[in-house]
Scaffold this active site. Structure first.
Site, PDB file in Angstrom:
ATOM      1  N   GLU A 243       0.813  -1.219   0.000  1.00 30.89           N
ATOM      2  CA  GLU A 243       0.000   0.000   0.000  1.00 30.89           C
ATOM      3  C   GLU A 243       0.850   1.275   0.000  1.00 30.89           C
ATOM      4  O   GLU A 243       0.513   2.263  -0.668  1.00 30.89           O
ATOM      5  CB  GLU A 243      -0.939   0.005   1.216  1.00 30.89           C
ATOM      6  CG  GLU A 243      -2.021  -1.054   1.192  1.00 30.89           C
ATOM      7  CD  GLU A 243      -1.598  -2.384   1.783  1.00 30.89           C
ATOM      8  OE1 GLU A 243      -2.475  -3.231   2.041  1.00 30.89           O
ATOM      9  OE2 GLU A 243      -0.375  -2.587   1.995  1.00 30.89           O
TER      10      GLU A 243
ATOM     11  N   GLY B 270      20.716  -3.104 -19.553  1.00 31.45           N
ATOM     12  CA  GLY B 270      19.915  -4.264 -19.969  1.00 31.45           C
ATOM     13  C   GLY B 270      18.443  -4.002 -20.133  1.00 31.45           C
ATOM     14  O   GLY B 270      17.896  -4.073 -21.232  1.00 31.45           O
TER      15      GLY B 270
ATOM     16  N   ARG C 147      10.712   0.636  -4.418  1.00 36.94           N
ATOM     17  CA  ARG C 147      11.129  -0.560  -5.144  1.00 36.94           C
ATOM     18  C   ARG C 147      10.988  -1.788  -4.250  1.00 36.94           C
ATOM     19  O   ARG C 147      11.593  -1.874  -3.175  1.00 36.94           O
ATOM     20  CB  ARG C 147      12.578  -0.403  -5.605  1.00 36.94           C
ATOM     21  CG  ARG C 147      13.207  -1.659  -6.190  1.00 36.94           C
ATOM     22  CD  ARG C 147      12.737  -1.932  -7.585  1.00 36.94           C
ATOM     23  NE  ARG C 147      13.536  -3.003  -8.187  1.00 36.94           N
ATOM     24  CZ  ARG C 147      13.045  -3.949  -8.968  1.00 36.94           C
ATOM     25  NH1 ARG C 147      11.771  -3.945  -9.271  1.00 36.94           N
ATOM     26  NH2 ARG C 147      13.820  -4.873  -9.486  1.00 36.94           N
TER      27      ARG C 147
ATOM     28  N   HIS D 118      27.964  -6.550 -14.260  1.00 38.87           N
ATOM     29  CA  HIS D 118      27.481  -5.272 -13.740  1.00 38.87           C
ATOM     30  C   HIS D 118      27.316  -5.363 -12.232  1.00 38.87           C
ATOM     31  O   HIS D 118      26.860  -6.378 -11.702  1.00 38.87           O
ATOM     32  CB  HIS D 118      26.138  -4.908 -14.377  1.00 38.87           C
ATOM     33  CG  HIS D 118      25.480  -3.720 -13.736  1.00 38.87           C
ATOM     34  ND1 HIS D 118      25.977  -2.443 -13.878  1.00 38.87           N
ATOM     35  CD2 HIS D 118      24.396  -3.613 -12.926  1.00 38.87           C
ATOM     36  CE1 HIS D 118      25.218  -1.605 -13.191  1.00 38.87           C
ATOM     37  NE2 HIS D 118      24.264  -2.289 -12.598  1.00 38.87           N
TER      38      HIS D 118
ATOM     39  N   HIS E  19      17.971   5.776 -10.785  1.00 35.65           N
ATOM     40  CA  HIS E  19      16.978   5.670  -9.715  1.00 35.65           C
ATOM     41  C   HIS E  19      16.319   7.009  -9.419  1.00 35.65           C
ATOM     42  O   HIS E  19      15.453   7.097  -8.551  1.00 35.65           O
ATOM     43  CB  HIS E  19      17.627   5.102  -8.453  1.00 35.65           C
ATOM     44  CG  HIS E  19      18.066   3.677  -8.631  1.00 35.65           C
ATOM     45  ND1 HIS E  19      19.255   3.350  -9.225  1.00 35.65           N
ATOM     46  CD2 HIS E  19      17.463   2.506  -8.317  1.00 35.65           C
ATOM     47  CE1 HIS E  19      19.370   2.028  -9.269  1.00 35.65           C
ATOM     48  NE2 HIS E  19      18.301   1.497  -8.717  1.00 35.65           N
TER      49      HIS E  19
END
Length: 756
Positions: free
Chosen positions: A16, A433, A516, A643, A696
């Site tokens: 939530e 990627g 995230r 990476h 980000h």
């Protein structure tokens, strides 16, 4: 026996907080609405713990983005560039976390790093020379009184002064010693305010104590807490540690006037030894971290009760606690409808761990717990064998030789050959990627999983997206292309679903950073590859272009570190099994004409022991060879990339070079390219692409900004070894900002090429 929870998941049982936050970022809801979501979630979380009978419930463990960022704001550690935006307190907070680009200005986000040895990322507080550190906020007291109004007594949780000072970044000429006195005063004021609010217990989290401590570090800790504890009156102080043992300072801690000390008995290898050797004062409470806060397997009651029994025999006043915050495990198993009851019987997520704490409390208080039904049921579970063994996997692993960990010829020879065969320009451009996972991409995957569309329809949609992605990359002039990964959800979950030995959940989300969230797979048994995983998609994408298409894989260390691992075999054995499975995929990609293969090890550092003395034997000695095992069988002309992101790599640069990849891309932009000095110092042989901008954050870097970054890189990295790329995958970004950012990236590379 009393019970304690160090911290609780804050995203909500069904994410939530994530969805409310994202709506706020898109200006779809007002500040009042996201603040109300937080208040609603806190009420649920506190009541859930109260109903489970937890004695020490935390408050201020809730955060709208990150607890370390909350602590910085609490003490006025807000860099000038954010204050000058003149935004609301909430928007200033988010600008620090995500960056800001708008009418009020253009600023990057603060750096983000891994929280010790977890997959959680924290925001790194930044202290400038002019920073005035003082108690500036009220969040701990507001949340304490909020819980009290609900009839729930809580202990406010605050990152401790020592850990705060050790993890801050000092951007000017002043150092940690210049701010110690100000931090002491700020924490004294915090403690005084706890006294004013009649708070019974306050928890200072000091995980930095489980790392190597020098004589100077110990002196710093003493200076801080000798002063802070001097103002203590009625409030009780719990010094909480986790993620390891406190061997360097334990003997000192038990003599200091803390009312309680929290010790990790799960990851603390020497915790038992320390208590046995030095004892524990009878006038303090030992908060015994015996409930694993980082893994999802049920607690072994017999082992836990044995430890508690020993502590009681010594006359130690014990509180049964989680080993760390439950932030690192999913919320509840209640929403898992597809896993069988057999599988679920082995798992305990955050809510279920509360139930285990309650059962253990009851058993510990029982006159003869071995006769209790809950104890017998738990004992039977651990006595039963699980269907998790593969003779074929073990046989194959036994046949691996030393030669299988070495690639021939040596890297310098391969690099010359690859430059000739691949024909790439100076400063080749690429991405890490993934491309944005838009609503239609997620809807297509969801429809296929729910059986609403056929496999043919699912694949046709993805191929259309891949074709669009390849065409667009060609149009803007990227040199090495990717297929966009539209068929993938999470980079680890996707591979886990294609490998034998894994289990998967539906709603077991864990916060990685901010909004995230990830659903880590569960490694149930021995791991093996059943059939090719990525070959079809990579071959199709390569067929659409004459440019080089990268094959995209996740490495064995990251798959292990971003999954919930088994507890019945070693991490070394698990990683080795996964490495052989990925090796099969690497060789199949090469056989099908893929010339560049990227094997991501984003989480390489994650399980690196927190003490340097353990780095080699307990991790690097098998983690690095496992990566080499994945690619040692390819031809010299096949270029292997890897990476890594959002960890401190400067002190393991030699080990990273020893992975023997041909090219490595790093996260670097958020930390102002600090890694470059380490690369130069260690004569890093691998070609390298330090990320030129932070994905980000939603802000778009200008061409001039990227050019400036590349010029800095060229002072540390030879031009024939420098790649140009973002610092991570683009799946979390929107299309407009992605397109504009990559166009600027390509333009910047062209500027640098023109400069010779």
């Amino acid at each position: 026996m009393q019970t304690s929870v160090i911290g609780f998941p804050r995203i909500g049982t069904l994410r939530e907080l994530k969805f409310a936050s994202e709506k706020y970022f898109k200006k779809e809801i007002k500040a009042e609405e996201i603040l109300q979501t937080g208040k609603d979630l806190r009420k649920i979380h506190w009541n859930t713990q109260k109903e489970a009978g937890i004695d020490f419930i935390s408050c201020n463990d809730f955060s709208y983005y990150d607890m370390m960022l909350d602590t910085a704001v609490l003490f006025g550690i807000v860099p000038k560039r954010y204050r000058e935006l003149n935004l609301s307190d909430l928007d200033t907070y988010y600008a620090m976390a995500r960056g800001y680009q708008g009418a009020s200005g253009d600023v990057k986000a603060l750096a983000m790093k891994k929280w010790f040895n977890t997959n959680y990322h924290y925001i790194v507080p930044e202290i400038e020379d002019e920073t005035q550190i003082r108690l500036s906020g009220n969040k701990p007291f507001e949340e304490y009184n909020e819980a009290k109004a609900l009839g729930i007594e809580t202990k406010p949780v605050v990152i401790g002064a020592y850990t705060l000072l050790k993890l801050c970044r000092y951007t000017g000429e002043k150092t940690i010693n210049d701010y110690t006195d100000a931090v002491i005063t700020a924490y004294q004021d915090l403690l005084k305010k706890c006294e004013e609010n009649k708070i019974a217990w306050i928890q200072f989290d000091e995980p930095a104590l489980v790392q190597d401590m020098s004589v100077e570090d110990i002196a710093l800790f003493h200076k801080i807490y000798d002063a802070v504890l001097s103002v203590k009156k009625e409030s009780h102080i719990l010094l909480q540690t986790y993620f390891g043992d406190v061997r360097d300072i334990y003997a000192d801690l038990i003599k200091m006037p803390f009312d309680g000390i929290g010790l990790d008995f799960i990851e603390g290898k020497e915790t038992d030894f320390l208590v046995e050797t030095y004892g524990f004062p009878t006038d303090k409470w030992l908060f015994a971290g015996l409930m694993n806060g980082k893994n999802i397997w049920k607690n072994h009651y017999e082992k836990t009760l044995q430890v508690l029994g020993k502590l009681q025999e010594k006359g130690i006043k014990s509180v049964l606690s989680t080993s760390c915050s439950l932030l690192h495990v999913p919320y509840t198993t209640k929403h898992e409808t597809k896993l069988s009851a057999k599988y679920l019987s082995y798992f305990a997520f955050a809510e279920e761990k509360l139930g285990e704490l309650a059962e253990l409390k009851e058993l510990a208080e029982s006159a003869n717990y071995q006769l209790e039904t809950t104890y017998q049921k738990n004992k039977k579970l651990f006595a039963e064998g699980r269907d998790c063994f593969s003779e074929q996997v073990h046989k194959r692993l036994s046949l691996v030789t030393k030669k299988d960990y070495t690639r021939e010829p040596k890297r310098s020879e391969r690099q010359k050959l690859q430059k000739k065969e691949l024909g790439l320009p100076e400063f080749p451009t690429t991405t890490i990627g993934s491309f944005p996972q838009t609503k239609d991409v997620k809807a297509n995957r969801s429809a296929y999983r729910q059986g609403k569309i056929s496999e043919e329809e699912y694949k046709a949609f993805n191929k259309k997206k891949i074709a669009e992605c390849v065409r667009w990359q060609e149009e803007i002039g990227l040199d090495v292309l990717v297929h966009g990964e539209y068929e993938r959800n999470d980079m680890v979950e996707y591979f886990g679903e294609a490998l034998g030995g894994f289990l998967f959940t539906e709603k077991a989300w864990v916060q990685s950073y901010g909004t995230r969230c990830v659903k880590p797979p569960i490694i149930w048994g021995d791991v093996y590859r059943e059939k090719p995983i990525t070959v079809e998609w990579s071959v199709y994408a390569q067929s659409l272009t004459k440019k080089i298409m990268k094959g995209m894989l996740t490495g064995p260390v990251t798959i292990l570190n971003w999954s919930f691992p088994r507890e019945d075999i070693s991490i070394k054995e698990s990683i080795s099994q996964i490495a052989l499975a990925i090796r099969d995929e690497v060789l199949d990609l090469e056989k099908n004409g893929i010339k560049i293969i990227q094997i991501d090890e984003a989480a390489l550092r994650e399980k690196l022991p927190l003490r340097k003395s353990d780095w080699q034997k307990e991790y690097l000695d098998f983690a690095i060879p496992a990566f080499r095992l994945t690619h040692s069988g390819v031809k010299a002309g096949t270029q292997i990339h890897t990476h890594m992101c959002y960890s401190e790599f400067t002190d393991i640069i030699p080990a990273i070079d020893d992975m023997d990849a041909d090219v490595i891309t790093f996260e670097a932009s958020r930390s102002d390219f600090q890694i470059l000095d380490a690369l130069k110092e260690h004569h890093f042989e691998t070609e390298v692409g330090p990320g030129v901008y932070d994905i980000h954050s939603p802000r778009v870097p200008s061409v001039a900004e990227i050019v400036a970054a590349l010029r800095v890189m060229l002072t540390k990295i030879d031009k024939e070894k420098l790649w140009v790329n973002p610092d991570c995958g683009l799946k979390t970004r929107d299309i407009p900002e992605t397109e504009e950012s990559l166009k600027n990236l390509v333009a910047a590379a062209r500027v640098i090429r023109s400069e010779g």
